[in-house]
Design a protein around this motif. Structure first.
Motif, PDB file in Angstrom:
ATOM      1  N   GLU A  78     -11.511  -0.922  -0.136  1.00  0.00           N
ATOM      2  CA  GLU A  78     -11.691  -0.527   1.260  1.00  0.00           C
ATOM      3  C   GLU A  78     -13.001  -1.096   1.800  1.00  0.00           C
ATOM      4  O   GLU A  78     -13.063  -1.593   2.934  1.00  0.00           O
ATOM      5  N   PHE A 155       1.004  11.719  -1.678  1.00  0.00           N
ATOM      6  CA  PHE A 155       0.602  10.858  -0.560  1.00  0.00           C
ATOM      7  C   PHE A 155      -0.603  10.007  -0.954  1.00  0.00           C
ATOM      8  O   PHE A 155      -0.668   8.815  -0.650  1.00  0.00           O
ATOM      9  N   SER A 156      -1.544  10.619  -1.666  1.00  0.00           N
ATOM     10  CA  SER A 156      -2.746   9.913  -2.111  1.00  0.00           C
ATOM     11  C   SER A 156      -2.383   8.717  -2.990  1.00  0.00           C
ATOM     12  O   SER A 156      -2.923   7.626  -2.829  1.00  0.00           O
ATOM     13  N   LEU A 158       0.575   7.124  -3.111  1.00  0.00           N
ATOM     14  CA  LEU A 158       1.356   6.137  -2.362  1.00  0.00           C
ATOM     15  C   LEU A 158       0.506   5.335  -1.374  1.00  0.00           C
ATOM     16  O   LEU A 158       0.743   4.153  -1.163  1.00  0.00           O
ATOM     17  N   SER A 159      -0.493   5.981  -0.780  1.00  0.00           N
ATOM     18  CA  SER A 159      -1.308   5.311   0.238  1.00  0.00           C
ATOM     19  C   SER A 159      -2.610   4.744  -0.328  1.00  0.00           C
ATOM     20  O   SER A 159      -3.337   4.044   0.377  1.00  0.00           O
ATOM     21  N   ASN A 160      -2.891   5.031  -1.606  1.00  0.00           N
ATOM     22  CA  ASN A 160      -4.134   4.593  -2.248  1.00  0.00           C
ATOM     23  C   ASN A 160      -5.361   5.083  -1.483  1.00  0.00           C
ATOM     24  O   ASN A 160      -6.344   4.378  -1.332  1.00  0.00           O
ATOM     25  N   THR A 161      -5.266   6.295  -0.951  1.00  0.00           N
ATOM     26  CA  THR A 161      -6.382   6.967  -0.286  1.00  0.00           C
ATOM     27  C   THR A 161      -6.514   8.348  -0.915  1.00  0.00           C
ATOM     28  O   THR A 161      -5.630   8.774  -1.654  1.00  0.00           O
ATOM     29  N   CYS A 162      -7.581   9.037  -0.598  1.00  0.00           N
ATOM     30  CA  CYS A 162      -7.725  10.382  -1.142  1.00  0.00           C
ATOM     31  C   CYS A 162      -8.500  11.252  -0.175  1.00  0.00           C
ATOM     32  O   CYS A 162      -9.727  11.167  -0.088  1.00  0.00           O
TER      33      CYS A 162
END
Length: 190
Positions: A78, A155-156, A158-162
């Motif tokens: 990111e 979701f974290s 799958l989206s590679n976010t947290c």
């Protein structure tokens, strides 16, 4: 003109780059707490939240290679996208982050017992799920807490976010000590 860096480098390539190009900048984008717990010697802590908040002010006055480090590579990726948009050229992400660095036996500077963000997330998520499951024995609707955390973790992934990591990064021990943002950003931009 120097050869462009690949978008990711493994530990061996990063170590080779640092030894062959001593002006290489190792920028660790983890929280100050994580950085204090363990970091690569010679690296500088410029937290991702600071980069996000100051992205409009980012521009480099150098052509030094920059290797971005985090816990596993997601936050560094990111940061790479933010910095590339800001016009900083020679950027690479350390594949596998500080974890891979340690696994390869590369040197690490250790500090006092702060936990890595991934470990903090596992503790918070696990505690909330356990609370939801055990609490549902008394109050059946608490099972939805466990379901909500499970959905968030899915979701974290799958989206590679947290989102939980972002919330935990706001806690006092994960925040940047009182330092001027320009001082921290100088490790990257000057």
């Amino acid at each position: 003109m120097t050869d462009p860096l690949p978008s990711t480098v493994d530990v061996a390539a990063a170590r080779k780059l640092v030894s062959s190009a001593p002006r290489t900048r190792l920028i660790d984008v983890r929280t100050p707490g994580e950085f204090a717990a363990a970091h690569i010697p010679g690296s500088h802590n410029v937290p991702l939240d600071l980069l996000r908040a100051n992205s409009s002010e980012l521009s480099a006055h150098h052509s030094d290679p920059v290797v971005l480090v985090c816990g596993s590579g997601a936050r560094a990726e990111e940061a790479r996208n933010l910095l590339a948009t800001a016009g900083i050229a020679q950027l690479a992400v350390l594949k596998g982050g500080i974890g891979a660095w340690e696994q390869q036996g590369a040197p690490v500077t250790r500090g006092a017992g702060k936990w890595a963000m991934e470990r903090q997330v596992r503790l918070a998520a696990g505690s909330l799920v356990l609370t939801g499951v055990l609490g549902s024995l008394v109050a059946p609707k608490l099972k939805w807490l466990a379901g909500f955390i499970g959905a968030g973790l899915t979701f974290s992934a799958l989206s590679n976010t947290c989102g939980m990591a972002r919330v935990l990064s706001l806690l006092p021990y994960n925040r940047t000590p009182e330092q001027d943002a320009s001082t921290l950003l100088a490790a990257l931009t000057r």
